[in-house]
Scaffold this motif. Structure first.
Motif, PDB file in Angstrom:
ATOM      1  N   SER A 124      27.722   1.563  13.992  1.00 33.84           N
ATOM      2  CA  SER A 124      28.690   0.910  13.103  1.00 33.84           C
ATOM      3  C   SER A 124      28.887  -0.533  13.556  1.00 33.84           C
ATOM      4  O   SER A 124      29.833  -0.858  14.286  1.00 33.84           O
ATOM      5  N   GLU A 174      29.030  -3.952  11.580  1.00 29.61           N
ATOM      6  CA  GLU A 174      29.038  -4.654  10.294  1.00 29.61           C
ATOM      7  C   GLU A 174      29.915  -5.896  10.395  1.00 29.61           C
ATOM      8  O   GLU A 174      31.034  -5.850  10.909  1.00 29.61           O
ATOM      9  N   LEU A 227      33.696  -5.829  12.214  1.00 32.94           N
ATOM     10  CA  LEU A 227      34.741  -4.931  11.723  1.00 32.94           C
ATOM     11  C   LEU A 227      34.949  -3.750  12.666  1.00 32.94           C
ATOM     12  O   LEU A 227      33.992  -3.147  13.147  1.00 32.94           O
ATOM     13  N   ASN A 228      36.207  -3.420  12.911  1.00 38.89           N
ATOM     14  CA  ASN A 228      36.562  -2.222  13.679  1.00 38.89           C
ATOM     15  C   ASN A 228      37.843  -1.637  13.114  1.00 38.89           C
ATOM     16  O   ASN A 228      38.617  -2.315  12.426  1.00 38.89           O
ATOM     17  N   SER A 229      38.056  -0.365  13.409  1.00 36.58           N
ATOM     18  CA  SER A 229      39.163   0.371  12.796  1.00 36.58           C
ATOM     19  C   SER A 229      40.536  -0.084  13.287  1.00 36.58           C
ATOM     20  O   SER A 229      41.535   0.109  12.586  1.00 36.58           O
ATOM     21  N   HIS A 274      41.044  -4.182  11.752  1.00 35.44           N
ATOM     22  CA  HIS A 274      40.767  -4.484  10.343  1.00 35.44           C
ATOM     23  C   HIS A 274      41.037  -3.288   9.425  1.00 35.44           C
ATOM     24  O   HIS A 274      40.381  -3.138   8.398  1.00 35.44           O
ATOM     25  N   LEU A 299      39.868  -3.047   5.497  1.00 33.41           N
ATOM     26  CA  LEU A 299      38.939  -1.997   5.072  1.00 33.41           C
ATOM     27  C   LEU A 299      39.529  -1.153   3.948  1.00 33.41           C
ATOM     28  O   LEU A 299      38.827  -0.783   3.000  1.00 33.41           O
ATOM     29  N   ASN A 342      39.304  -2.799   0.633  1.00 31.11           N
ATOM     30  CA  ASN A 342      37.947  -2.788   0.095  1.00 31.11           C
ATOM     31  C   ASN A 342      37.397  -1.378  -0.093  1.00 31.11           C
ATOM     32  O   ASN A 342      36.180  -1.179  -0.175  1.00 31.11           O
ATOM     33  N   LYS A 383      37.209   1.248   1.868  1.00 30.02           N
ATOM     34  CA  LYS A 383      36.358   1.752   2.950  1.00 30.02           C
ATOM     35  C   LYS A 383      37.211   2.523   3.942  1.00 30.02           C
ATOM     36  O   LYS A 383      38.385   2.220   4.146  1.00 30.02           O
ATOM     37  N   ASN A 384      36.591   3.522   4.582  1.00 28.26           N
ATOM     38  CA  ASN A 384      37.303   4.366   5.527  1.00 28.26           C
ATOM     39  C   ASN A 384      37.310   3.707   6.905  1.00 28.26           C
ATOM     40  O   ASN A 384      36.254   3.513   7.506  1.00 28.26           O
ATOM     41  N   PRO A 385      38.477   3.336   7.420  1.00 27.33           N
ATOM     42  CA  PRO A 385      38.514   2.671   8.734  1.00 27.33           C
ATOM     43  C   PRO A 385      37.940   3.515   9.862  1.00 27.33           C
ATOM     44  O   PRO A 385      37.439   2.976  10.853  1.00 27.33           O
ATOM     45  N   TYR A 394      34.322   2.780  11.103  1.00 29.80           N
ATOM     46  CA  TYR A 394      33.986   1.499  11.723  1.00 29.80           C
ATOM     47  C   TYR A 394      34.375   1.541  13.197  1.00 29.80           C
ATOM     48  O   TYR A 394      35.481   1.178  13.583  1.00 29.80           O
TER      49      TYR A 394
END
Length: 288
Positions: A91, A93, A104-106, A109, A113, A116, A118-120, A123
């Motif tokens: 992961s 990105e 990006l990290n959970s 961000h 996420l 947008n 997206k599932n944190p 990431y």
């Protein structure tokens, strides 16, 4: 009539510059004459050494190196097989958050996420960080048996990590290194031109040795094996390629793996899985 001081001072200044210039030219000419024989000797000496080496080599071409020329360190007596690690579905990105690009990290961000869709939880670049530290800090790498490390991201970007690279210990610095790698496509050593990390072309199988056995790991595999006994049964005929997932959830799905095994009855992190692999290899190769 008295001459103005400005004109007199100007003439005196020009005369001084003229004398200084003539003295400087004379000194440069003398230094050049003294340096000329040394230059000629420096030019002729390597040529004579190369010609002498070519005459002495004969049928043993490539066995000797010229003195004084730095060469890459190589262990010619060590023809032993090694190990290659592949981290799949990492992961890693990069996205523009605010006015800057970030990895990006959970933790940092999560809101970005979610906005947008997206599932944190997906990431997790820290998993790749821990896995790389586990590989590069292992006695197997210290003993020179690690041949290469390849990482393929969730987006399909493949990059190579040299075995002698020093990955930053802190996640913040690691994040900066990965951001630079994914933007500039390579990272060179300090003061050198060697590329310690570089993005390469897919597929990863192009970089495997000919006689290599590809082994994948998954908790869902029906084949439960003890790692020490498994590596002993493989033998020393070829190189070993271990494929480990660097994601938070899921299973690696690649078509180049020869054997899928599970090394524990419980789910293991990528770093723990790699630790078991390197420990088994160290026991097999008698690396303390």
């Amino acid at each position: 009539m008295v001459r103005p001081y400005a004109i007199k001072g100007k003439k005196r200044k020009n005369r001084g510059e003229k004398y200084d210039k003539e003295e400087q030219e004379h000194e440069e000419q003398v230094e050049e004459e003294e340096r000329e024989p040394a230059k000629q000797a420096a030019i002729e000496k390597p040529t004579e050494e190369v010609e002498g080496k070519e005459e002495e080599e004969g049928g043993e071409a490539g066995t000797d190196e010229l003195e004084g020329i730095p060469i890459a360190p190589s262990d010619k007596k060590n023809n032993k097989n090694g190990v290659i690690f592949v981290l799949e579905k990492a992961s890693l990105e990069v996205a523009k958050v605010g006015k800057s690009f970030q990895l990006l990290n959970s933790d940092d961000h999560a809101n970005f996420l979610l906005k947008n869709n997206k599932n944190p939880a997906d990431y997790r670049p820290d998993i790749t960080h821990q896995a790389l530290l586990s590989i590069l800090d292992s006695p197997v790498n210290k003993a020179g048996r690690l041949q290469a490390v390849y990482v393929r991201t969730e987006k399909g970007v493949l990059f190579e990590v040299k075995p002698h690279v020093r990955i930053p210990r802190t996640y913040k610095r690691f994040s900066g290194i990965m951001l630079q790698l994914l933007q500039k496509l390579n990272i060179t050593a300090v003061g050198k031109r060697e590329k310690l990390l570089r993005v390469i072309k897919n597929p990863v199988t192009n970089y495997f040795p000919v006689n290599s056995r590809k082994i994948g790991f998954s908790y869902s595999s029906d084949k439960l094996a003890k790692m020490r006994k498994y590596v002993d049964a493989v033998g020393d005929d070829g190189n070993l390629v271990f494929v480990v997932g660097a994601m938070a959830h899921g299973k690696i799905e690649v078509d180049y793996i020869d054997d899928f095994i599970a090394i524990s009855g419980y789910p293991l992190s990528a770093a723990m899985c790699i630790a078991r692999i390197t420990e088994a290899l160290a026991d097999k190769w008698s690396i303390l």
